[in-house]
Each structure stands twice: as structure tokens, then as C-alpha cells.
Design an enzyme around this catalytic site. Structure first.
Site, PDB file in Angstrom:
ATOM      1  N   HIS A 294     -10.161  -6.342  -2.979  1.00  0.00           N
ATOM      2  CA  HIS A 294     -11.006  -6.819  -1.666  1.00  0.00           C
ATOM      3  C   HIS A 294     -12.590  -5.249  -1.905  1.00  0.00           C
ATOM      4  O   HIS A 294     -12.630  -4.006  -1.993  1.00  0.00           O
ATOM      5  CB  HIS A 294     -10.808  -5.567  -0.801  1.00  0.00           C
ATOM      6  CG  HIS A 294      -9.495  -5.643   0.084  1.00  0.00           C
ATOM      7  ND1 HIS A 294      -9.743  -7.185   1.484  1.00  0.00           N
ATOM      8  CD2 HIS A 294      -8.208  -5.791   0.672  1.00  0.00           C
ATOM      9  CE1 HIS A 294      -8.768  -7.300   1.460  1.00  0.00           C
ATOM     10  NE2 HIS A 294      -7.484  -6.957   1.759  1.00  0.00           N
TER      11      HIS A 294
ATOM     12  N   GLU B 140      -5.884 -11.087  -1.515  1.00  0.00           N
ATOM     13  CA  GLU B 140      -6.512 -10.053  -1.201  1.00  0.00           C
ATOM     14  C   GLU B 140      -8.562 -10.985  -0.412  1.00  0.00           C
ATOM     15  O   GLU B 140      -8.974  -9.713  -0.460  1.00  0.00           O
ATOM     16  CB  GLU B 140      -6.262  -9.319   0.115  1.00  0.00           C
ATOM     17  CG  GLU B 140      -4.619  -9.612   0.378  1.00  0.00           C
ATOM     18  CD  GLU B 140      -4.489  -8.003   1.237  1.00  0.00           C
ATOM     19  OE1 GLU B 140      -5.417  -7.430   1.876  1.00  0.00           O
ATOM     20  OE2 GLU B 140      -3.123  -7.843   1.894  1.00  0.00           O
TER      21      GLU B 140
ATOM     22  N   ASP C 211     -11.934 -10.242  -1.683  1.00  0.00           N
ATOM     23  CA  ASP C 211     -13.718 -10.871  -0.887  1.00  0.00           C
ATOM     24  C   ASP C 211     -14.408  -9.225  -1.928  1.00  0.00           C
ATOM     25  O   ASP C 211     -13.735  -8.634  -1.999  1.00  0.00           O
ATOM     26  CB  ASP C 211     -13.409 -10.669   0.388  1.00  0.00           C
ATOM     27  CG  ASP C 211     -12.278  -9.383   0.862  1.00  0.00           C
ATOM     28  OD1 ASP C 211     -12.695  -8.420   0.658  1.00  0.00           O
ATOM     29  OD2 ASP C 211     -11.949  -9.672   2.305  1.00  0.00           O
TER      30      ASP C 211
ATOM     31  N   GLU D 102       0.469  -1.614  -0.097  1.00  0.00           N
ATOM     32  CA  GLU D 102      -0.278   0.172   0.042  1.00  0.00           C
ATOM     33  C   GLU D 102       1.140   1.078   0.036  1.00  0.00           C
ATOM     34  O   GLU D 102       0.932   2.318   0.977  1.00  0.00           O
ATOM     35  CB  GLU D 102      -0.650   0.186   1.096  1.00  0.00           C
ATOM     36  CG  GLU D 102      -1.600  -1.296   1.098  1.00  0.00           C
ATOM     37  CD  GLU D 102      -3.012  -1.322   2.352  1.00  0.00           C
ATOM     38  OE1 GLU D 102      -2.972  -0.744   3.200  1.00  0.00           O
ATOM     39  OE2 GLU D 102      -3.707  -2.333   2.599  1.00  0.00           O
TER      40      GLU D 102
ATOM     41  N   ASN E  46       2.651  -5.055  -3.357  1.00  0.00           N
ATOM     42  CA  ASN E  46       0.601  -4.975  -3.454  1.00  0.00           C
ATOM     43  C   ASN E  46       0.307  -4.388  -2.641  1.00  0.00           C
ATOM     44  O   ASN E  46       0.160  -3.104  -2.177  1.00  0.00           O
ATOM     45  CB  ASN E  46       0.939  -6.518  -2.259  1.00  0.00           C
ATOM     46  CG  ASN E  46      -0.392  -6.908  -1.706  1.00  0.00           C
ATOM     47  OD1 ASN E  46      -0.808  -7.500  -2.717  1.00  0.00           O
ATOM     48  ND2 ASN E  46      -1.183  -7.320  -0.687  1.00  0.00           N
TER      49      ASN E  46
HETATM   50  O1  G3I Z   1      -3.893  -7.771  18.438  1.00  0.00           O
HETATM   51  C1  G3I Z   1      -5.472  -7.414  19.075  1.00  0.00           C
HETATM   52  C2  G3I Z   1      -6.348  -7.971  20.809  1.00  0.00           C
HETATM   53  O2  G3I Z   1      -4.919  -7.663  21.250  1.00  0.00           O
HETATM   54  C3  G3I Z   1      -7.001  -7.071  21.284  1.00  0.00           C
HETATM   55  O3  G3I Z   1      -7.982  -7.420  21.682  1.00  0.00           O
HETATM   56  C4  G3I Z   1      -8.183  -6.882  19.699  1.00  0.00           C
HETATM   57  C5  G3I Z   1      -9.851  -6.120  20.206  1.00  0.00           C
HETATM   58  O4  G3I Z   1      -9.958  -5.611  18.991  1.00  0.00           O
HETATM   59  O5  G3I Z   1      -7.590  -6.488  18.454  1.00  0.00           O
HETATM   60  C6  G3I Z   1      -6.084  -6.810  17.975  1.00  0.00           C
HETATM   61  O6  G3I Z   1      -5.924  -6.805  17.239  1.00  0.00           O
HETATM   62  C7  G3I Z   1      -6.561  -7.052  15.775  1.00  0.00           C
HETATM   63  C8  G3I Z   1      -6.001  -7.623  14.909  1.00  0.00           C
HETATM   64  O7  G3I Z   1      -6.241  -7.384  13.117  1.00  0.00           O
HETATM   65  C9  G3I Z   1      -5.677  -8.594  15.017  1.00  0.00           C
HETATM   66  O8  G3I Z   1      -6.489  -9.514  14.917  1.00  0.00           O
HETATM   67  C10 G3I Z   1      -7.273  -5.214  15.378  1.00  0.00           C
HETATM   68  O9  G3I Z   1      -7.901  -4.323  15.984  1.00  0.00           O
HETATM   69  C11 G3I Z   1      -7.182  -4.938  13.879  1.00  0.00           C
HETATM   70  O10 G3I Z   1      -7.019  -4.157  13.734  1.00  0.00           O
HETATM   71  C12 G3I Z   1      -6.886  -6.314  13.222  1.00  0.00           C
HETATM   72  O11 G3I Z   1      -7.069  -5.954  11.655  1.00  0.00           O
HETATM   73  C13 G3I Z   1      -6.153  -6.725  11.094  1.00  0.00           C
HETATM   74  C14 G3I Z   1      -6.320  -5.012   9.226  1.00  0.00           C
HETATM   75  O12 G3I Z   1      -5.434  -5.921   8.408  1.00  0.00           O
HETATM   76  C15 G3I Z   1      -5.115  -4.155  10.257  1.00  0.00           C
HETATM   77  O13 G3I Z   1      -5.482  -2.888   9.976  1.00  0.00           O
HETATM   78  C16 G3I Z   1      -7.144  -7.985  10.074  1.00  0.00           C
HETATM   79  O14 G3I Z   1      -7.679  -8.569  10.570  1.00  0.00           O
HETATM   80  C17 G3I Z   1      -6.239  -7.636   8.859  1.00  0.00           C
HETATM   81  O15 G3I Z   1      -7.370  -8.901   7.898  1.00  0.00           O
HETATM   82  C18 G3I Z   1      -6.229  -6.756   7.552  1.00  0.00           C
HETATM   83  O16 G3I Z   1      -5.562  -6.845   6.621  1.00  0.00           O
HETATM   84  C19 G3I Z   1      -5.016  -5.645   5.688  1.00  0.00           C
HETATM   85  C20 G3I Z   1      -3.679  -6.680   5.207  1.00  0.00           C
HETATM   86  O17 G3I Z   1      -3.012  -6.881   5.649  1.00  0.00           O
HETATM   87  C21 G3I Z   1      -3.453  -5.542   4.210  1.00  0.00           C
HETATM   88  N1  G3I Z   1      -4.604  -5.365   2.913  1.00  0.00           N
HETATM   89  C22 G3I Z   1      -5.748  -4.407   3.920  1.00  0.00           C
HETATM   90  C23 G3I Z   1      -6.226  -5.883   5.162  1.00  0.00           C
HETATM   91  C24 G3I Z   1      -7.613  -6.189   5.288  1.00  0.00           C
HETATM   92  O18 G3I Z   1      -7.347  -4.409   6.235  1.00  0.00           O
END
Ligand code: G3I
Length: 346
Positions: free
Chosen positions: A237, A266, A268, A160, A201
Site C-alpha cells: 500500500h 495488496e 495500490d 500484520e 503478510n
Molecule cells: O460491513 C459494514 C457495513 O454493515 C456498514 O454499513 C459499513 C459502514 O461503514 O461498514 C461495513 O464494514 C466495513 C468493512 O470494510 C466492509 O465493507 C468497515 O467499516 C471498513 O472499515 C472495512 O474496511 C476494510 C479494512 O480492511 C478494515 O481494516 C476494507 O474494506 C479492506 O479493504 C481492508 O483491507 C485491509 C487488509 O485486510 C489488510 N491490509 C490492509 C488493507 C487495507 O486496510
């Protein structure tokens, strides 16, 4: 004649169905080829992202382990997870997923080395000189890539990097190091694992337009400078309300013509929920179209879903009122999109 192994192979979808009906997996016999096997007939892979907390869910794991041949850790290889304190590396989350993938004879896409999001606090909470940040970035990239040397098929080296209008995103890396951080990151990753395929990416680059044009220009520049760049990942996405990117196939083809691999990394297709049958049918058509587009372009090497089931989709937490984005529903039942992908692959 089919081998015993083939006859006894468990199709993930069926396994989940039987498990949820209380039938032990060992009794589930099915000779439908998996998405991975169908894709392999075209020399492609079919993958899914996954995340560590999901790996205690056995029915989920059964499908993850059978239906796909490429796995991407959704969070476990990001900077906040792998270098939580400066110089202190923790590869346990990524390792768990890599080990599971290897046990299932699946390859791994590494995601991601340089990204503006999910950075550790120690990195974002202070100012760095260019020399300092360059050293920090090099160490992070090379330590992680070396750790996974020979175990990761391809890396999303920089994720990004551009804004929608094709200008550089003003990340900590861009602001401190200038645009050359991208070439440096690719060179450092290549030194650490010369066999890994190195990707840029991004999202909203599926169709032609200012953002994908910026990548097209950048790739040409990098190639002219002899920088190792092997692939371009289009996250894909998509959202029903924004329309299908009808120039996807042409766009894949122009990057292929630069000599790059391309991949949908990625995938969806979200919508407002609850979804009705017509929306699920449109979603299925989009999954079919994306699969066909990739198959039509020789160097489109594969497709990865951003997890395969609505049970673990990132969408509901990020887009209020939206969801239902993946080919399996929250109960791990295949949706029309799953059958459309199969059709396209067959
Ligand atoms: O690890 C903490 C946990 O300790 C806490 O209890 C919980 C409460 O919300 O949050 C957890 O962290 C989360 C993390 O995922 C792990 O699960 C974050 O809040 C959450 O924001 C984070 O989201 C991820 C996101 O990237 C962040 O931008 C998604 O799972 C993940 O699928 C997503 O993936 C991205 C790619 O890397 C790049 N392209 C876009 C894609 C979708 O956003």
C-alpha cells in the site's frame, strides 16, 4: 493461428468502455492479451481483490472476470465474517467470491486467518486464558481452511504481526499466547490443507528495514523449527508522498533465497486528490517498477491489486483527501498505471 476463443476474447477494459457507451458486451471483440495472460507468459499471476457488495456491478464484474487470474476476498474471509458467533461459521461471503472465481477459471488467495482487526465481538469483548484462546484459534483456522481445502491456492495465515520497529504487535493473540501463536497457526493451517501455500503478510515491508528484517529473522527461525511456511506477502500500500521503496527488488530476492515464494498482495499507490497528470505519471512509473521488480525475482509469484478500480478503493474512507490509487479510475477507464503494467509485462 489464433483460436476462435482467443479472437473473441473480451478485454475487460474494452468491455467496460463499450458497456458504458451502451454497446453490448457480445459485440466487443478485441485480441489484446489480458494482464493475467501477459503475467502467465512469465509464470506469474496478476490478481485483484474484490468484495461482495461490488458483485452486483456488471461492468465491474466483466473486467474482474477477464483481466485477472487470481482473486482475493477483501473482507469476506475475515474472522468477523466467517465466525460471527463462537462456533457458528458462515462461509457465504467467501463462497460467493470463490464460486465466481472458479467460474472464471481464476485461483484464490485466502485472506486472512489471524489478524488483530475485524475480529468478532465475542472474541474481543472478554478475557481468555491461553488454553481457551489456543483452542478457539485452532478451531477457527482449521474449520475455515478445511472448508476451502483445494479451493484456496494460498492463505495469508497471519496478517500484520509486527510493529514498525520490528517488535511484535501486542495483539490479543500475542498477549495471551506469546509469539508461538504464529508457528501454531501455520502448523494448524497446514494440517487442514497440506497443499495450500502458507504466507505471512504485512504492509511497510516492501523495502528492507526493521519491520521486514523482523520477518526475515522469524522466517529463518520457523524454518529451523520445521514449521510450514511457504511465502511472504508484501501488501504494497504505497503513497506518493512517502517515496518509492527502492530496495523492493533486493528485499524480494533475500526472501526468495530463504526458499520462500514472495508476492505483492495488496497493491495500490495513493495520492492527494484531485490528481494531476504528473502525479498519475509518477504513479504509473511506480506500478511499472513494482511489476518489473517482481518479474526480476524468480520466486516472486504474482501481483494482486487491492481491488482494481478507484470506484471500490478502501483509500478515501481511511485517508482523508487521498485516493486515485488504482490502475482503473472510478468510471472503470484504464489509467496510465494500467498501460505501464502492460508495458512492464510485455
Ligand atoms: O460491513 C459494514 C457495513 O454493515 C456498514 O454499513 C459499513 C459502514 O461503514 O461498514 C461495513 O464494514 C466495513 C468493512 O470494510 C466492509 O465493507 C468497515 O467499516 C471498513 O472499515 C472495512 O474496511 C476494510 C479494512 O480492511 C478494515 O481494516 C476494507 O474494506 C479492506 O479493504 C481492508 O483491507 C485491509 C487488509 O485486510 C489488510 N491490509 C490492509 C488493507 C487495507 O486496510
Amino acid at each position: 493461428m489464433r483460436s476462435t476463443r482467443t479472437r473473441l476474447r473480451l478485454t475487460g477494459a474494452l468491455v467496460a468502455l463499450l458497456l458504458s457507451a451502451g454497446v453490448p458486451a457480445a459485440q466487443a471483440v478485441d485480441d489484446q492479451p489480458t494482464l493475467a495472460e501477459l503475467a502467465q507468459r512469465h509464470g506469474r499471476y496478476f490478481g485483484s481483490a474484490t468484495d461482495n457488495p461490488e458483485l452486483t456491478d456488471e461492468p465491474y464484474k466483466a473486467i474482474l472476470g477477464t483481466e485477472f487470474d487470481m482473486i482475493t476476498p477483501g473482507n469476506g474471509m475475515k474472522w468477523y465474517a466467517t465466525e460471527p458467533q463462537q462456533g457458528v461459521f458462515d462461509f457465504s461471503k467467501g463462497d460467493e467470491i470463490v464460486n465466481l472465481a472458479r467460474a472464471n477459471h481464476q485461483r484464490v488467495r485466502g485472506h486472512t486467518l489471524v489478524w488483530h482487526s475485524q475480529l468478532p465481538g465475542w472474541l474481543t469483548s472478554r478475557d481468555w486464558t491461553a488454553d481457551e484462546l489456543r483452542a478457539v484459534l485452532k478451531k477457527h483456522i482449521q474449520t475455515e481452511v478445511r472448508h476451502y481445502k483445494g479451493k484456496v491456492y494460498a492463505w495469508d495465515v497471519v496478517n500484520e504481526a509486527f510493529n514498525e520497529d520490528g517488535t511484535y504487535r501486542e495483539t490479543i493473540f500475542y498477549k495471551t499466547l506469546g509469539p508461538g501463536y504464529i508457528a501454531d497457526a501455520l502448523r494448524w493451517a497446514h494440517q487442514a490443507d497440506p497443499k495450500a501455500k502458507l504466507y505471512l503478510n504485512d504492509y511497510n515491508v516492501e523495502g528492507t528495514g526493521p519491520k521486514s528484517d523482523a520477518y526475515y529473522r522469524l522466517v529463518k527461525e520457523l524454518q529451523a523449527q520445521g514449521v510450514p511456511i511457504h511465502g511472504f506477502g508484501m501488501q504494497a500500500h504505497l503513497a506518493l508522498q512517502y517515496g518509492y521503496p527502492s530496495t523492493l527488488e533486493d528485499n524480494l530476492r533475500r526472501f526468495s533465497r530463504l526458499g520462500l515464494d514472495t508476492a505483492l498482495t495488496e497493491v495500490d499507490v495513493r495520492m492527494y486528490v484531485p490528481a494531476d497528470d504528473a502525479e498519475l505519471a509518477t504513479q504509473a512509473q511506480w506500478y511499472r517498477d513494482m511489476t518489473e521488480a517482481c518479474l526480476a525475482v524468480r520466486r516472486c509469484v504474482g501481483i494482486t491489486l487491492w481491488d482494481y478500480t478507484d470506484r471500490y478503493s478502501w483509500i478515501p474512507a481511511f485517508f482523508d483527501g487521498e485516493g486515485a490509487a488504482l490502475p482503473w479510475d472510478e468510471e472503470l477507464r484504464p489509467k496510465p498505471a494500467y498501460f505501464a503494467i502492460r508495458d512492464a509485462l510485455q
